[in-house]
Design an enzyme around this catalytic site. Structure first.
Site, mmCIF file in Angstrom:
data_model
loop_
_atom_site.group_PDB
_atom_site.id
_atom_site.type_symbol
_atom_site.label_atom_id
_atom_site.label_comp_id
_atom_site.label_asym_id
_atom_site.label_seq_id
_atom_site.Cartn_x
_atom_site.Cartn_y
_atom_site.Cartn_z
ATOM 1 N N ARG A 35 0.829 -1.219 0.000
ATOM 2 C CA ARG A 35 0.000 0.000 0.000
ATOM 3 C C ARG A 35 0.859 1.263 0.000
ATOM 4 O O ARG A 35 0.489 2.258 -0.621
ATOM 5 C CB ARG A 35 -0.941 -0.005 1.202
ATOM 6 C CG ARG A 35 -2.041 -1.023 1.008
ATOM 7 C CD ARG A 35 -3.182 -0.789 1.967
ATOM 8 N NE ARG A 35 -4.348 -1.518 1.524
ATOM 9 C CZ ARG A 35 -5.140 -2.215 2.306
ATOM 10 N NH1 ARG A 35 -4.897 -2.283 3.595
ATOM 11 N NH2 ARG A 35 -6.185 -2.835 1.813
ATOM 12 N N GLY A 374 -14.251 -3.388 0.141
ATOM 13 C CA GLY A 374 -15.632 -2.908 0.328
ATOM 14 C C GLY A 374 -15.991 -1.792 -0.640
ATOM 15 O O GLY A 374 -17.108 -1.751 -1.154
#
Ligand code: AMP
Length: 392
Positions: A35, A374
């Site tokens: 990330r 999500g």
């Protein structure tokens, strides 16, 4: 299209970037820096353009003082310094004098990282609840806001929606720009557009199926969720996983779209959820009451390949079998490798299928890997993502 970083004049301006530095940590060490690596393009650009850069991110969940101990962003600052080869000043606070002085002393081309935004959650969920005063405070630190954290774009937090609604100029960073460019192709997909859905539960995918079914030419269903569809058609599925609550949804879909929804015709079955029990390949009408189907079978793989061969765009969410077990990753692996080998334009969405693609070493051949979790699923369900919607 949202305002992109490269269209904003950031020279000598204080730019606040909401990054996604939510990395896994063990004993204070970062065990996977992906990330951080992915955030570099946006940060490097701001340094090069001589902006004064403030970085914000959350890390894990913080609900008690105790949680703070292993949720500090300090190790991220060190890793960033190493990757950027530039000094990154870490401020172990989320607001207050030290933060304000740090910002005041920032020079063009310098970078500052504030402490975990969720440290603000201890006293009344100020970050996660999008506390008005907190968003306005963070916005007051800078001139421009750039959101580059796609993973939290489906949430309305102080560090995304709160800042963008209180600052004059806001835009999206390169990471979100890439995500949206790829995902927006799904709104008006090149045809044939084939969707592959797997994973364990139908319930989690209803929104995606309903939103995508009219656009898709075929929906190939594998994984555990196929058994709910097959049971709804009257097949014996033995001990295979079944989402009984959603049988009527499956029945409704297969009746309405009989030529569009493609179900497996055979499986790799066993008696227990394990790699240590005997595996058999069985057609769907041969399953016994004690059979547990854990992967699609070879005929299904061929049928799926046949539907995919002319595809101009493929969207895939969820593995076609229990890919975590050696004996039941075959179907997922074969279809992934087929797409990669034939350069079929594919978007992978969701953690499990991305992990399967990494294990199969095909990520480099995949057009787009959506890491939003999500946020990606909510996008596929057609929902508005508040973290992006607030940037207009
Ligand atoms: P989901 O979160 O719904 O996308 O589900 C992902 C999980 O589905 C993975 O952990 C897989 O192991 C699991 N899965 C895939 N196929 C099957 C199956 N036939 N039976 C049980 N679990 C499965």
């Amino acid at each position: 299209m949202n305002k992109c970083l490269k269209n904003i004049d950031i020279k000598n301006k204080v730019v606040i970037i909401r990054c996604d530095f939510n990395v896994p940590l063990k004993n204070g060490k970062i065990i996977d820096n992906t990330r951080i690596v992915k955030s570099l393009e946006t940060i490097k650009y701001c340094i090069k353009q001589q902006a004064k850069t403030i970085l914000l991110s959350h890390l894990g969940r913080v609900t008690t003082e105790e949680d703070k101990k292993d949720k500090s962003l300090k190790p991220v600052a060190k890793e960033l310094e190493k990757l950027l080869n530039e000094k990154v000043t870490f401020i172990p606070q989320t607001r207050g004098e030290e933060v304000e002085n740090g910002v005041k002393n920032l020079k063009a081309g310098e970078v500052l990282l504030l402490e975990n935004t969720r440290f603000e959650d201890i006293d009344g969920k100020k970050e996660s609840g999008n506390d008005k005063a907190l968003g306005a405070y963070w916005a007051s630190l800078g001139d421009i806001f750039i959101n580059d954290a796609f993973g939290t774009a489906h949430r309305s937090h102080a560090s995304n929606v709160g800042i963008s609604s209180n600052i004059k100029t806001s835009g999206i960073g390169f990471l979100i720009e890439k995500e949206l460019t790829a995902l927006e192709e799904l709104n008006c997909p090149d045809k044939p557009f084939i969707v592959i859905l797997g994973g364990s539960k139908v319930g989690d995918k209803i929104g995606v199926i309903e939103n995508i079914v009219e656009k898709a030419d075929k929906i190939l269903i594998g994984g555990g969720m196929a058994f709910t569809f097959l049971k709804a058609e009257g097949y014996e599925i033995g001990n295979s996983i079944c989402d009984n609550e959603h049988l009527s949804f499956c029945e409704k879909m297969t009746k309405k779209y009989p030529d569009k929804i493609i179900l497996p015709v055979d499986f790799r079955v066993t008696s227990e959820f394990s790699d240590n029990t005997k595996v058999e390949e069985k057609d769907i009408d041969e399953l016994d009451f004690n059979d547990m189907g854990l992967d699609i079978g070879p005929s299904t793989v061929e049928i799926f390949k046949n539907h995919l061969k002319d595809a101009k765009l493929v969207l895939w969410n969820g593995p076609l079998g229990v890919y975590e077990l050696e004996n039941y990753k075959i179907g997922t692996d074969k279809v992934l490798k087929y797409l990669a080998k034939n350069d079929i334009k594919t978007i992978l969405a969701g953690g499990d299928i991305v992990a399967a693609a990494t294990a199969a070493k095909v990520e480099d051949k995949i057009y787009h890997i959506s890491t939003g979790g999500g946020a990606t699923l909510e996008y596929l369900e057609g929902k508005v993502l508040p973290g992006i919607d607030a940037i207009k």
